[in-house]
Every structure is written in C-alpha cells, then in structure tokens.
Motif scaffolding. Structure first.
Motif, short mmCIF file in Angstrom:
data_model
loop_
_atom_site.label_atom_id
_atom_site.label_comp_id
_atom_site.label_asym_id
_atom_site.label_seq_id
_atom_site.Cartn_x
_atom_site.Cartn_y
_atom_site.Cartn_z
N ASN A 424 0.73 -1.29 -0.18
CA ASN A 424 0.12 -0.10 -0.26
C ASN A 424 0.92 0.95 0.24
N GLU A 425 2.03 0.99 0.27
CA GLU A 425 3.21 2.46 0.02
C GLU A 425 3.52 2.70 -1.14
N ARG A 426 2.90 4.32 -2.19
CA ARG A 426 3.41 4.19 -3.20
C ARG A 426 3.31 5.95 -3.21
N PRO A 427 4.29 6.27 -4.38
CA PRO A 427 4.22 7.58 -4.20
C PRO A 427 3.01 9.15 -4.06
N LEU A 428 3.66 9.51 -3.69
CA LEU A 428 2.06 11.02 -3.90
C LEU A 428 1.99 11.34 -4.97
N ALA A 429 0.70 11.87 -4.71
CA ALA A 429 0.39 12.46 -7.16
C ALA A 429 1.32 13.38 -7.24
N VAL A 430 2.02 14.28 -5.75
CA VAL A 430 2.75 15.17 -6.65
C VAL A 430 4.21 14.46 -7.25
N CYS A 431 4.78 13.56 -6.34
CA CYS A 431 5.34 13.06 -7.13
C CYS A 431 5.52 11.37 -7.68
N GLU A 432 4.50 11.76 -8.84
CA GLU A 432 4.67 9.84 -9.36
C GLU A 432 5.20 9.34 -9.79
N ASN A 433 6.40 10.49 -10.63
CA ASN A 433 7.65 10.32 -11.67
C ASN A 433 8.84 10.66 -10.77
N GLY A 434 9.08 11.00 -9.59
CA GLY A 434 9.89 11.95 -8.76
C GLY A 434 10.40 12.98 -9.49
N TRP A 435 11.69 13.20 -8.13
CA TRP A 435 12.56 14.25 -8.94
C TRP A 435 13.98 14.09 -8.65
N ARG A 436 14.28 14.45 -9.76
CA ARG A 436 15.79 13.84 -10.03
C ARG A 436 16.76 14.86 -9.33
N CYS A 437 17.54 14.21 -8.28
CA CYS A 437 18.26 14.84 -7.84
C CYS A 437 19.73 14.35 -7.61
N CYS A 438 20.82 14.31 -6.14
CA CYS A 438 21.63 13.48 -5.81
C CYS A 438 21.97 13.67 -4.61
N LEU A 439 22.53 12.09 -4.11
CA LEU A 439 22.02 12.38 -3.14
C LEU A 439 23.45 12.21 -2.42
N ILE A 440 23.98 13.16 -1.14
CA ILE A 440 25.56 13.66 -0.68
C ILE A 440 25.62 13.14 0.40
N ASN A 441 25.86 11.90 1.18
CA ASN A 441 25.86 11.20 2.89
C ASN A 441 27.23 11.33 3.07
N ARG A 442 27.65 12.62 3.95
CA ARG A 442 29.08 13.04 4.28
C ARG A 442 29.45 12.23 5.07
N ASP A 443 28.30 11.08 5.69
CA ASP A 443 29.23 10.31 6.60
C ASP A 443 29.62 8.83 5.82
N ARG A 444 30.24 9.02 5.23
CA ARG A 444 31.01 8.14 3.66
C ARG A 444 31.64 8.62 3.31
N LYS A 445 32.71 7.57 3.87
CA LYS A 445 34.26 8.81 3.62
C LYS A 445 34.92 7.86 1.37
N MET A 446 34.36 7.00 1.04
CA MET A 446 34.32 6.76 -0.31
C MET A 446 33.87 7.40 -0.97
N PRO A 447 34.46 7.91 -2.03
CA PRO A 447 34.24 9.13 -3.13
C PRO A 447 32.77 8.26 -4.02
N THR A 448 32.43 6.70 -3.82
CA THR A 448 31.56 6.17 -4.72
C THR A 448 30.66 6.50 -4.03
N ASP A 449 30.41 6.47 -3.18
CA ASP A 449 29.08 6.30 -1.67
C ASP A 449 29.12 7.71 -1.39
N TYR A 450 30.19 8.65 -1.64
CA TYR A 450 29.70 9.73 -1.20
C TYR A 450 28.62 10.58 -2.37
N ILE A 451 28.75 10.29 -3.45
CA ILE A 451 27.52 10.62 -4.06
C ILE A 451 26.26 10.18 -5.06
N ARG A 452 25.27 10.16 -4.90
CA ARG A 452 24.83 9.56 -5.75
C ARG A 452 23.98 9.70 -6.47
#
Length: 546
Positions: A424-452
């Motif tokens: 029953n979990e599905r995206p809301l109508a506003v973001c049915e197709n999602g928003w393109r972005c990049c995830l910056i996780n500053r807890d990670r040390k490896m460059p490949t995991d830092y930005i996705r």
C-alpha cells in the motif's frame, strides 16, 4: 551552634544561586551548539570542494599517464625493434660480401692496374652524381614518402575570458555571411523597390541571353574589388539593409565567481540554441533522404527522376533557361507574395510545406512514445474492464486505491519491491515520477558512496531515494518520516548564485544531515516533504496522547 548556622546560611546561598547558574550554562550550550552547526556547514562546503578537487586531480593524472607515458613507451619499443631488425639486415648483407671479397681477391699487379681504372671511373661517377644532386636533388626530396605524424592537440582549460572572446570572434566571423543573407532576404522582400526591380530585370535578361554564369562571376570580381578598396581605407557601404552598429561592452578584468558563473550560463544557453537549430536542420535533411516520411521523400524522388530525364533528352541550354527563369520568378515574385500571405503559403508553397512537415529525431521519439502510451492506455482500459469483477469481489478491508497501488512501479520494477515496503506504500500524486537529484552522504568516506545520482519519492510514511546505478538495492535509501528530526532548505555551494537547490534531512542514524542536491524543483519537493512530515507527526502525537 555557630557552625550550624553558618552551614545553613551557606547552603541557602547556594540554593539561591543555583537557577542562575543553570540558565547561564544552558545559554552557553546553545551558543556552542549554533557555533558547532556553523562549523559543520563550513566543513561540508570544504569537503565538497576538496572532493571535486580530488576528482579533477585524479582525472588529470589518469589522462597524463594514458597519453604521454603510454605513447612514449610504445614509440621507444617500436624504435628498439626497428633498430634490431636493421642491425640484423646489415649483418646479413655484409657477411656474404666479405666472403666474396676474400674469395675473389685478384693478384697484386692486376690489382694495381684495376685500381687505376676504378679511380677514373669513380671520379667520373662522383662528378655526375654531384651534378645530378645539385640540379634535381631538391625535387627528388619532395617526392620522398614519409609517415604522417599524428599531433595531439592539447585542450585549453575553461576560462570565462576565453569563452567570451571566442563567442565574439564567432560573431564577427559570421557577420559577412549574416549580412549577405539579410541582403538576399531584402531583395526578395522588395525592401528597396528600385534595387529589387533593377536586380530582377538584370537577372532575367542575363538568364534569357545565357549570361547567368558570367553575371555571377562578374559580381564576385566586383565584390573582391570593393573589399580591396575597403582594406585600403576607402569608406564604401554596399548594402541594401543599413547596418546597425551594436554597442560593444568592454571586457571586465576582474569578475566575481557569481558573475563568471552567470557568464558561463549565458554563453551555454546561446551555444545550446545554436547547436539545437543546426541539429534540427541536419536531422530534417537526414530524415528526408532516409524515407522517414515516405509521402514527402516520394515527391523528391519523382522530382529527381524528372530532372534526370529532362537532362538526358532536352538540350542543356533549354534546361538552364527553364531553371533560371523559374528561380528568378520564385525568388523575386512568388516568395514575396507568399511572405505577405501566410495562408496562401501554407496551402501552395510546396518547399515550405515539405520543410515544415519534416520531423526531427526528438519529434520522432515523441510520436513513438505517444503511440506506445496510446496502446498502453487501450490495454489498461481492457485490464480495468476485466478487473472490475475482481474489485467487486475483493475483501471489505481492501480498498480500490490499495489494490491499484500495488501495480505502481519504477523503471526497475514494482515500487514496493524496489524499497522492500508494503504494497500500500506508493508515491504521492505530486511526485509520481519522482524528482531527479543527487544524494550527498557526508558520513561516507569513499568517493563512490559519497555522491549518488537518482530519483527521490515521497510516500505516506517514507522518503525513498532510488539510485540510478544498476546493482543491488543496497544503494537505495529509505527514511521513515517519523524518524526525521530536522528538514531544511540547503545550499550545497555558497559561491553559486541563488538560494540553492538542495534539501538537508537529519535523522538519528546519521551524524551529518543527508543532502538531496541538484534538484530542479527543490521548493515543490520541500513543501511536499514538510507537509507530509507534519501530517505524520501530528497523527503520531494525537495517537500517543489518546
């Protein structure tokens, strides 16, 4: 007794001073906390800048290693192998000659007589060879074959000043072409009635008498002569449309980072529009010859056959006269009428209709996707018609929305399977197709995991990030809205203009906030996440109170 009274007074004094001390300590803690948050923000900016610098240094080092070292090593090995082969060939040639000389050595007297004749012949041959080399040696050297040297051109680094200078050079270089096109358009539009009438009369007379090619050659010679006089300092203006001098802004010596960034954006926008127009023209020409629309290419096919048969059976003078008269009438009269009457042009101007109806590659993709969506919508109608009986016979606890929600999916599969959630979990109508972005996780040390890079979704209870890289679901991120402790608008790089394009989300499981950056619709996403977060927290608070 005195000692007891003194201790009682001192304890009462400490009790009175206790609340003030606590308030001061709390203020110091709040100040330290705000300073700590500022230091964390500055540290995040520095980490992003250092990370970008590290990536650029790694790419530069790899490029240097791949280009210079490898090429030099290969050339060195090639030269060594070539030297060894030449040494072997020289030894093979010299060995039999030495054996022949030792075997065929003549007697001493005969050898002296032969030496005298050889010296005379060698002297004559040397003189002839010297004369030949002095006369024709230079020409012989010109015909010597040499391998082509592939020179590697080094790319210049990106510079705002160099970028603006190149754009101005391009504009100045294209000015003669644009002015020539403007003058031709002015002749066809009869901007100057007398000039267009004289040009039409001269052109038709030249075509009728067969002087069209000499006329164009004479105009080219006249243009070069005028350019020579202009280069010598003469002030001559030979243009139908008066030239408007544009104000040239002097280049600024020192630009701020924001001005440089805005300048790069402006130049990139102009280059994008220019490349888009050129790509449209090339794609239309390609689609015309590749039978993308057969009804249009068929007209060109028939016209080419007619021109081929006419050139085979009719005299060239007649064919040239017909083509020249048609071109003059089309350029001076028909185009003038069509430009003044757009409806008439849309009905009867065949070249214009063909050119406008030719599709580009993006238009073809849109048509194919629209056709696929129409087929899918028809298929969905059949599915909904067949599933009505299933919905009517479904249990009372299962609603229609919950039943259709399980069919919602992302590009990689069903939504609940990608993030390991309930159906029953599905995206809301506003973001049915999602928003393109990049995830910056500053807890990670490896460059490949830092930005996705990926897509961000918001459901009723979760914040879901789907990574764009193919692989396991471990690269995806699921955050409960209830677990969020803070959500703020975030600016990843403060040197860029504007208010930023990021959202910072704090959770107890992360030491530093997770940043969803490079989001084009940042404000819409922030409002959606914040409204759903307040709704969930309010529902959780009311449930705990009850």
């Amino acid at each position: 007794m005195l000692t007891l009274s003194e201790t009682s007074l001192s304890s009462s004094g400490e009790a009175e001073a206790g609340p003030g001390t606590l308030i001061m300590a709390a203020g110091v803690q709040d100040f330290n906390r705000t300073e700590f948050d500022r230091l964390n923000e500055i540290k995040g900016h520095l980490e992003i800048a250092l990370l970008e610098k590290h990536f650029l240094q790694e790419e530069l080092r790899k490029l240097r290693e791949e280009t210079n070292a490898e090429m030099l090593r290969q050339e060195l090995d090639r030269e060594r192998q070539r030297r060894m082969e030449l040494e072997q060939k020289i030894q093979e040639v010299l060995k039999p000659r030495a054996e022949e000389q030792t075997a065929q050595q003549p007697p001493k007297g005969q050898a002296q007589a032969n030496n005298g004749a050889d010296r005379r012949s060698q002297g004559l041959c040397a003189r002839v060879q010297k004369w030949f080399s002095e006369r024709f040696g230079e020409y012989v050297e010109d015909f010597r074959f040499q391998p082509e040297e592939s020179a590697v051109e080094t790319d210049e680094p990106l510079s705002a000043r160099r970028l603006t200078e190149n754009m101005r050079r391009l504009k100045r270089g294209a000015k003669p072409v644009t002015s020539f096109v403007k003058n031709l358009s002015a002749l066809s539009d009869w901007y100057s009635v007398y000039t267009s009438a004289i040009a039409f009369t001269v052109y038709m007379n030249a075509v009728w008498h067969g002087w069209a090619i000499p006329m164009f050659l004479f105009l080219a010679i006249l243009r070069l002569s005028l350019n020579y006089l202009i280069a010598r300092g003469w002030r001559i203006q030979w243009s139908i449309v008066p030239e408007v001098s544009e104000a040239v802004e002097p280049p600024k010596e020192d630009l701020t980072v924001s001005e440089k960034f805005q300048l790069v954006l402006d130049v990139a926008q102009k280059a994008q529009n220019l490349f888009g127009k050129m790509a449209d023209i090339l794609e239309k020409i390609k689609n015309l010859f590749m039978w993308v629309q057969p009804e249009i290419t068929q007209k060109l096919y028939v016209a080419l056959w007619a021109a081929f048969l006419a050139s085979c059976f009719l005299p060239y003078r007649l064919v040239g006269l017909a083509v020249g008269l048609y071109a003059g009438i089309k350029f001076f009269l028909i185009d003038f009428i069509f430009k003044r009457c757009p409806r008439l042009r849309a009905k009867y101007d065949t070249p214009y209709i063909i050119w406008k109806s030719l599709p580009t590659d993006p238009q073809l993709k849109e048509r194919s996707s629209a056709a696929v969506s129409r087929r899918l919508s028809g298929h969905d109608k059949l599915q909904t018609a067949s599933s009505r009986s299933y919905v009517s016979s479904a249990p009372a606890g299962l609603s229609k929305d919950e039943d259709t929600g399980r069919f919602h999916g992302t590009k990689k599969g069903n939504f609940h399977e990608i993030f390991n959630l309930t159906e029953n979990e599905r995206p809301l109508a506003v973001c049915e197709n999602g928003w393109r972005c990049c995830l910056i996780n500053r807890d990670r040390k490896m460059p490949t995991d830092y930005i996705r890079n990926g897509v961000l979704y918001v459901t009723e209870n979760y914040l879901c990030f789907e990574s764009s890289k193919s692989g396991s679901s471990k690269r995806n991120k699921v955050i409960k809205l209830v677990d969020i402790t803070d959500i703020q608008k975030y600016k990843v790089l403060s040197v860029l203009p504007g208010t930023g394009m990021g959202i910072a989300v704090s959770t107890p499981s992360t030491q530093k906030p997770l940043v969803f950056g490079a989001m084009a619709h940042r404000d819409e996403a922030f409002e959606t996440i914040l409204s759903q977060y307040t709704k969930i927290t309010a529902a959780a608070a009311s449930g705990s109170d009850s």
